[in-house]
Design a protein around this motif. Structure first.
Motif, PDB file in Angstrom:
ATOM      1  N   PHE A   8      45.906  65.441 -47.136  1.00  0.00           N
ATOM      2  CA  PHE A   8      45.894  65.960 -48.505  1.00  0.00           C
ATOM      3  C   PHE A   8      45.446  64.965 -49.572  1.00  0.00           C
ATOM      4  O   PHE A   8      45.077  65.365 -50.668  1.00  0.00           O
ATOM      5  CB  PHE A   8      47.263  66.527 -48.880  1.00  0.00           C
ATOM      6  CG  PHE A   8      47.796  67.492 -47.852  1.00  0.00           C
ATOM      7  CD1 PHE A   8      47.094  68.634 -47.515  1.00  0.00           C
ATOM      8  CD2 PHE A   8      48.982  67.228 -47.192  1.00  0.00           C
ATOM      9  CE1 PHE A   8      47.571  69.510 -46.553  1.00  0.00           C
ATOM     10  CE2 PHE A   8      49.467  68.103 -46.222  1.00  0.00           C
ATOM     11  CZ  PHE A   8      48.753  69.251 -45.905  1.00  0.00           C
ATOM     12  N   VAL A   9      45.487  63.707 -49.282  1.00  0.00           N
ATOM     13  CA  VAL A   9      45.010  62.684 -50.224  1.00  0.00           C
ATOM     14  C   VAL A   9      43.669  62.142 -49.735  1.00  0.00           C
ATOM     15  O   VAL A   9      42.682  62.146 -50.458  1.00  0.00           O
ATOM     16  CB  VAL A   9      46.030  61.547 -50.376  1.00  0.00           C
ATOM     17  CG1 VAL A   9      45.500  60.475 -51.322  1.00  0.00           C
ATOM     18  CG2 VAL A   9      47.363  62.092 -50.874  1.00  0.00           C
ATOM     19  N   GLY A  10      43.666  61.705 -48.476  1.00  0.00           N
ATOM     20  CA  GLY A  10      42.433  61.298 -47.801  1.00  0.00           C
ATOM     21  C   GLY A  10      41.541  60.417 -48.646  1.00  0.00           C
ATOM     22  O   GLY A  10      41.966  59.433 -49.243  1.00  0.00           O
ATOM     23  N   GLY A  11      40.261  60.790 -48.692  1.00  0.00           N
ATOM     24  CA  GLY A  11      39.303  60.090 -49.524  1.00  0.00           C
ATOM     25  C   GLY A  11      38.775  58.806 -48.922  1.00  0.00           C
ATOM     26  O   GLY A  11      38.871  58.558 -47.719  1.00  0.00           O
ATOM     27  N   ALA A  12      38.195  57.972 -49.789  1.00  0.00           N
ATOM     28  CA  ALA A  12      37.585  56.714 -49.363  1.00  0.00           C
ATOM     29  C   ALA A  12      37.579  55.743 -50.533  1.00  0.00           C
ATOM     30  O   ALA A  12      37.523  56.137 -51.699  1.00  0.00           O
ATOM     31  CB  ALA A  12      36.164  56.942 -48.861  1.00  0.00           C
TER      32      ALA A  12
END
Length: 387
Positions: A100-104
């Protein structure tokens, strides 16, 4: 016959037909253990990393802590990564494999290797595992969830990330661009996953195109393959991997790396490194832990993969004994580094700086083995790499 005997027979029978691999040399047989180009690993250094003579390590970032010299908090569970030129320096990007946050995130380095800045390039996504760099300087960040998406990101932060759903909705793992044929190869992290390629309508623009799946007999480990269009790239209600009856299934697709006519990809369920000869449309085994003498396998828990201009492949372990293992162009497999005291973690995101002198990677869960909190550690190795 057991699996080892069956595989040895199959590979031996196919070796004479192998295509051009490792920059033009025929792949005679899967890699075998042997001495590496840098010698034995020394005792662990102050960062708990065993390296060959002449190499040094440093910690670049720790999850939940500010990247040195910046105010940016490094993300949890660092995973797939890549390096990009940036003026006189370079940028290392790293995914975050959390729900739900994940990203890079990205770290920018000056020409001397010092940290200039760190910042977010993608957020609000879900379990971003691996991905791949594009020839035009963007990072493809992939979601490792059912109906997962691919996001195209800009490492310098100059543009907001853009969703590339035409590249297929499935449990994405890694991506590798083939500029010679104008396609992007994609792995799928399922026990019966497939190996795909995205054929964009225009190279350099990933907004539209076709998704195709590799097709071959189920028991084939070496031989010719074909590609067929996936009817419904959105994968609902029928998953993409089940839409083409002739599709070949792989046991847990992981890392993916393209170099000079060959796309290398790994499968964790059977500890294999595959070599897809894109010139002749053939599939071969570059490494299989069942095809080395019993008890001698230097590479297990295969995961992310990267390579160098010299043709060396570097494969990170998820499990095993926390090593990055080198497979040389002459098909010798040997440990390059080992992390001590982090057996519940996995090594992720190996990538070389543009000049090939520095290797970046992370220990996703560090010493605690937990995916959240200040556990992940991102490292840099500097030394006389073959280029």
């Amino acid at each position: 016959m057991d699996r080892r005997t069956v595989l040895r027979s199959a590979v031996a029978g196919a070796a004479a037909f192998s295509g051009s691999l490792w920059a033009g040399a025929a792949l005679a047989a899967p890699a075998q253990p042997g001495p590496g180009p840098y010698g034995d690993l020394l005792a662990a250094d102050g960062n708990g990393i065993q390296l060959p003579a002449g190499f040094t390590s440093r910690v670049v970032a720790r999850s939940g802590q500010r990247v040195a010299g910046t105010s940016y908090l490094w993300h949890w569970a660092p995973d797939g990564g890549a390096c990009f030129p940036a003026g006189d320096g370079w940028i290392y990007v790293s995914n975050s494999e959390v729900p739900f946050v994940g990203g890079a995130s990205a770290v920018r380095f000056a020409a001397d290797g010092s940290v200039v800045s760190a910042y977010r390039i993608l957020g609000g996504t879900n379990v971003n595992c691996a991905g791949g760099a594009t020839p035009w300087g963007t990072w493809l960040s992939c979601e490792e969830v059912p109906l997962g998406r691919v996001f195209e990101t800009w490492p310098d932060g100059s543009r907001s990330a853009e969703e590339r759903t035409r590249m297929g909705r499935f449990t994405h793992e890694a991506a590798a661009c083939d500029p010679d044929r104008g396609v992007v190869y994609l792995t799928e992290d399922e026990e019966d996953g497939c190996f795909y390629r995205f054929v964009p309508d225009a190279w350099g623009d990933l907004r539209t195109g076709r998704v195709q799946v590799l097709c071959a007999p189920a028991d084939q480990v070496a031989g010719p393959v074909t590609w067929r269009d996936v009817p419904d790239r959105d994968g609902f209600p029928i998953p993409t991997r089940l839409q083409v009856g002739a599709a070949k299934h792989f046991d847990g697709g992981e890392g993916c790396w393209y170099d000079r006519g060959t796309c290398w990809f790994t499968t964790k369920g059977d500890n294999r490194v595959w070599a897809y000869d894109a010139v002749n449309q053939r599939l071969d085994l570059a490494y299989d832990d069942s095809l080395v003498p019993a008890g001698t396998a230097p590479l297990t828990g295969v995961d992310n993969i990267t390579g160098t201009a010299s043709g060396d492949l570097y494969v990170a372990e998820d499990g095993g004994n926390m090593e990055i293992v080198l497979i040389s162009p002459d098909a010798v497999v040997t440990p390059f580094l080992r992390i001590d005291g982090q057996s519940s973690s996995e090594i992720t995101g190996p990538a070389f700086s543009p000049d090939g002198s520095r290797l970046y990677f992370s220990s996703q869960r560090g010493t605690s083995g937990a995916s959240t909190g200040a556990n992940g550690i991102t490292y840099e190795i500097h030394g006389p790499f073959r280029r």
